[in-house]
Design a protein around this motif. Sequence first.
Motif, short mmCIF file in Angstrom:
data_model
loop_
_atom_site.label_atom_id
_atom_site.label_comp_id
_atom_site.label_asym_id
_atom_site.label_seq_id
_atom_site.Cartn_x
_atom_site.Cartn_y
_atom_site.Cartn_z
N TYR A 13 0.72 -1.27 -0.08
CA TYR A 13 0.10 0.13 -0.07
C TYR A 13 0.99 1.29 -0.07
O TYR A 13 1.85 1.46 0.69
N GLY A 22 -10.65 0.12 1.31
CA GLY A 22 -10.11 -0.63 0.21
C GLY A 22 -8.84 -1.38 0.54
O GLY A 22 -8.68 -2.45 0.31
N THR A 23 -7.99 -0.83 1.29
CA THR A 23 -6.67 -1.46 1.61
C THR A 23 -6.96 -2.52 2.63
O THR A 23 -6.53 -3.55 2.78
N TYR A 25 -9.71 -4.14 3.06
CA TYR A 25 -10.51 -4.97 2.42
C TYR A 25 -9.68 -6.30 1.82
O TYR A 25 -10.00 -7.42 2.18
N ASP A 51 4.22 0.41 -0.10
CA ASP A 51 5.18 0.84 -1.23
C ASP A 51 5.50 2.22 -0.91
O ASP A 51 4.64 3.20 -0.80
N TRP A 225 6.43 1.38 -10.13
CA TRP A 225 5.72 0.40 -10.30
C TRP A 225 6.73 -0.89 -10.75
O TRP A 225 6.59 -2.02 -10.07
N LEU A 229 6.67 -4.06 -7.74
CA LEU A 229 6.24 -5.42 -8.26
C LEU A 229 7.25 -6.61 -7.96
O LEU A 229 6.46 -7.58 -7.15
N TYR A 232 7.16 -8.74 -4.40
CA TYR A 232 6.54 -10.18 -4.04
C TYR A 232 7.75 -11.36 -4.25
O TYR A 232 7.47 -12.40 -3.63
N VAL A 257 -5.61 -8.41 -5.61
CA VAL A 257 -5.37 -7.01 -6.03
C VAL A 257 -6.83 -6.45 -6.41
O VAL A 257 -7.74 -7.03 -6.73
N GLY A 258 -6.86 -5.12 -6.19
CA GLY A 258 -8.13 -4.48 -6.59
C GLY A 258 -7.85 -4.27 -8.28
O GLY A 258 -6.88 -4.31 -8.89
N LYS A 259 -9.16 -4.25 -8.88
CA LYS A 259 -9.45 -4.32 -10.33
C LYS A 259 -8.56 -3.12 -10.69
O LYS A 259 -8.23 -3.14 -12.19
N ASP A 260 -8.70 -2.05 -10.16
CA ASP A 260 -7.94 -0.94 -10.75
C ASP A 260 -6.19 -1.11 -11.09
O ASP A 260 -5.70 -0.43 -11.71
N ILE A 261 -5.72 -2.10 -10.37
CA ILE A 261 -4.45 -2.38 -10.58
C ILE A 261 -4.08 -3.65 -11.10
O ILE A 261 -2.96 -4.34 -11.08
N HIS A 287 -10.18 -8.10 -7.33
CA HIS A 287 -11.56 -7.74 -6.63
C HIS A 287 -12.08 -6.47 -6.94
O HIS A 287 -11.53 -5.67 -7.66
N GLY A 288 -13.46 -6.18 -6.76
CA GLY A 288 -13.90 -5.05 -7.11
C GLY A 288 -13.86 -3.89 -6.15
O GLY A 288 -12.96 -4.04 -5.29
N TRP A 290 -15.51 -0.69 -3.41
CA TRP A 290 -16.72 -0.53 -2.70
C TRP A 290 -17.08 1.03 -2.90
O TRP A 290 -16.26 1.79 -3.12
N1 MSP Z 1 0.90 0.94 -4.26
C1 MSP Z 1 0.13 0.13 -5.38
C2 MSP Z 1 0.31 -1.43 -5.36
C3 MSP Z 1 1.31 -1.77 -5.56
S1 MSP Z 1 1.53 -3.52 -5.64
C4 MSP Z 1 2.76 -4.14 -6.13
C5 MSP Z 1 -1.38 0.60 -4.97
N2 MSP Z 1 -1.31 0.93 -3.62
S2 MSP Z 1 -2.83 1.83 -3.04
O1 MSP Z 1 -2.62 2.00 -1.55
O2 MSP Z 1 -3.03 2.71 -3.89
O3 MSP Z 1 -3.60 0.29 -2.68
C6 MSP Z 1 -4.77 0.20 -3.24
C7 MSP Z 1 -5.41 -0.95 -3.14
O4 MSP Z 1 -6.56 -0.65 -2.46
C8 MSP Z 1 -5.76 -1.49 -4.44
O5 MSP Z 1 -5.82 -2.84 -4.65
C9 MSP Z 1 -7.24 -0.53 -4.86
O6 MSP Z 1 -7.96 -1.79 -5.65
C10 MSP Z 1 -7.70 -0.85 -3.30
N3 MSP Z 1 -8.87 -0.02 -3.16
C11 MSP Z 1 -8.59 1.50 -3.06
N4 MSP Z 1 -9.96 1.78 -3.06
C12 MSP Z 1 -10.90 0.90 -2.93
C13 MSP Z 1 -12.40 0.73 -2.71
N5 MSP Z 1 -12.95 1.78 -2.67
N6 MSP Z 1 -12.84 -0.53 -2.69
C14 MSP Z 1 -12.18 -1.59 -2.71
N7 MSP Z 1 -10.70 -1.59 -2.96
C15 MSP Z 1 -10.14 0.02 -3.31
O7 MSP Z 1 -2.06 0.58 -5.71
#
Ligand code: MSP
Length: 505
Positions: A13, A22-23, A25, A51, A225, A229, A232, A257-261, A287-288, A290
């Motif tokens: 994160y 989101g984080t 979840y 991150d 990024w 990555l 892992y 992971v969330g769908k956005d990434i 995942h989707g 919220w």
């Molecule tokens: N640092 C990157 C990930 C790098 S992995 C090698 C990143 N970090 S983040 O802090 O933005 O993480 C976000 C995570 O939270 C993502 O998986 C994203 O999909 C999730 N969510 C952020 N808002 C969300 C919602 N409203 N609902 C569900 N998940 C959401 O991206």
Amino acid sequence: MTDKAFYITTPIYYVNAEPHIGTAYTTFAADVLARFMRLDGRSVYFLTGTDEHGQKVEKSAQDAGIDPQTFVDQQCEHFKRMSDKFDFTNDDFIRTTEPRHKKAAEAFWHKLVDNGQIYKDVYKGWYSVRDESFYAEDELVEGKAPTGADVAWVEEPSYFFKLSEWTQPLLDFYEKNPDFIAPKGRRNEVVSFVKSGLRDLSVSRSSFKWGIPVPGDPDHVMYVWVEALPNYITALGYPDVESEKFQKFWAESLHLVGKDILRFHAVYWPALCMAAGLTPPKRVFAHGWWTNEGQKISKSLGNVINPFDLVETYGLDQVRYFLMREVPFGSDGDFSLQALKNRINSDLANDLGNLVQRVLSFAFKTCDAKVPTPNAFEDVDIALLDQLPPLMTKLRELADHQEIHKMCEAIWALISACNRYIDAQQPWSLKKTDPERMNTVLWVLIDVIRQIGILVASIVPGASAKILDQLAIPMDERTFAHLEHKIQGGHPIHEPTGIFPRIVD
Ligand code: MSP
């Protein structure tokens, strides 16, 4: 039971913001699966972390008026606190500012260079700091990133990764590994994106400093990024790919992971792995998102859900259960307080809590704080007891596909079956009319409650522990291997206390 390895990761994160729903979840979901696999005797490695490099984090540190290292050291604590407060069972917590990660990211870069995958040029295009992502002109929507984030024009010397060369190998890889991307709908999106052709990827930045310097060219830092990555594999000991940990876990990796990434994980990451001579991860599940009471969640709308407050008010198992049960894992979902309260009152307080409380209190009082000894079983008893083997087969299959909401449904179907059995068998009436039959009915119920106590352990670990404590089940008899054990007549019952209080408005 199997001793097969299982490696599960959450995204790491960004520390610019504090944990939000989101984080939390993704980590709840990863924790459910990690616990489930451990209960099933598998050897699990569960990784989460932060991150900490990149322009976005650097900017937040500047806004806060502190140097980036002090800033990330402070912010990282919020994410570590999440593991403490939410009882996450992660085996490791990685920070990208750690020396072990610098070493791995540099080694990964060297591999790409050695394999002829990197060249130097100039990047001219759009960049979104919020998304930490490059965008092509034709991707912009009304002058913004497709995510709605602001973009800025960037022109800077940059190293590039020959991603375009990996278009066909990626398509071949998806074809050979149909389960690599899940859910299915997301897989189709990724495949069409790759089919449309890939451009080389800018993998370094030279207009700011907060990152891991490119080996041999300290004017550049690695693109966040491309640096993030490999976290892992850092955690498995990369670059030592011969290590026991790497050999054991990498082939069994699952990235949640969330769908956005998803694009970063299902396109860039496997291409980078192949280019560096590594097998790509086994599976990526997206995942989707919220929404909150029907609205997109955003800082500017002021409707960010703080998971610590939520857990403080409603309870850890309660919030965890709601997040896992309310929305099919993989779909978008809406968070509402009413829906949370409904789930707590119906599924937890009524269905599970009442079942345990009324059976155990009655047995405690009526049978002298001991499990009664059963007499001959009737068909209804056997029907209830026989639900376990097919249920386990189903749960394993659902867990393998990350269908967490269906795992909850399947376990709650057994809970409902117990409640129907009570209604039909009326143990309280049997006390007068047929005490021998009452003993059998109570024994069946208590043994199935013991099974339920074990089965819910990955979903609501706190309640599981309470149930199994009340039944005085030894700590080393609480795994799936013990499900088939039978509780003995005369086994003690501790004085029952409520498990899930109802929420009264
Ligand atoms: N640092 C990157 C990930 C790098 S992995 C090698 C990143 N970090 S983040 O802090 O933005 O993480 C976000 C995570 O939270 C993502 O998986 C994203 O999909 C999730 N969510 C952020 N808002 C969300 C919602 N409203 N609902 C569900 N998940 C959401 O991206």
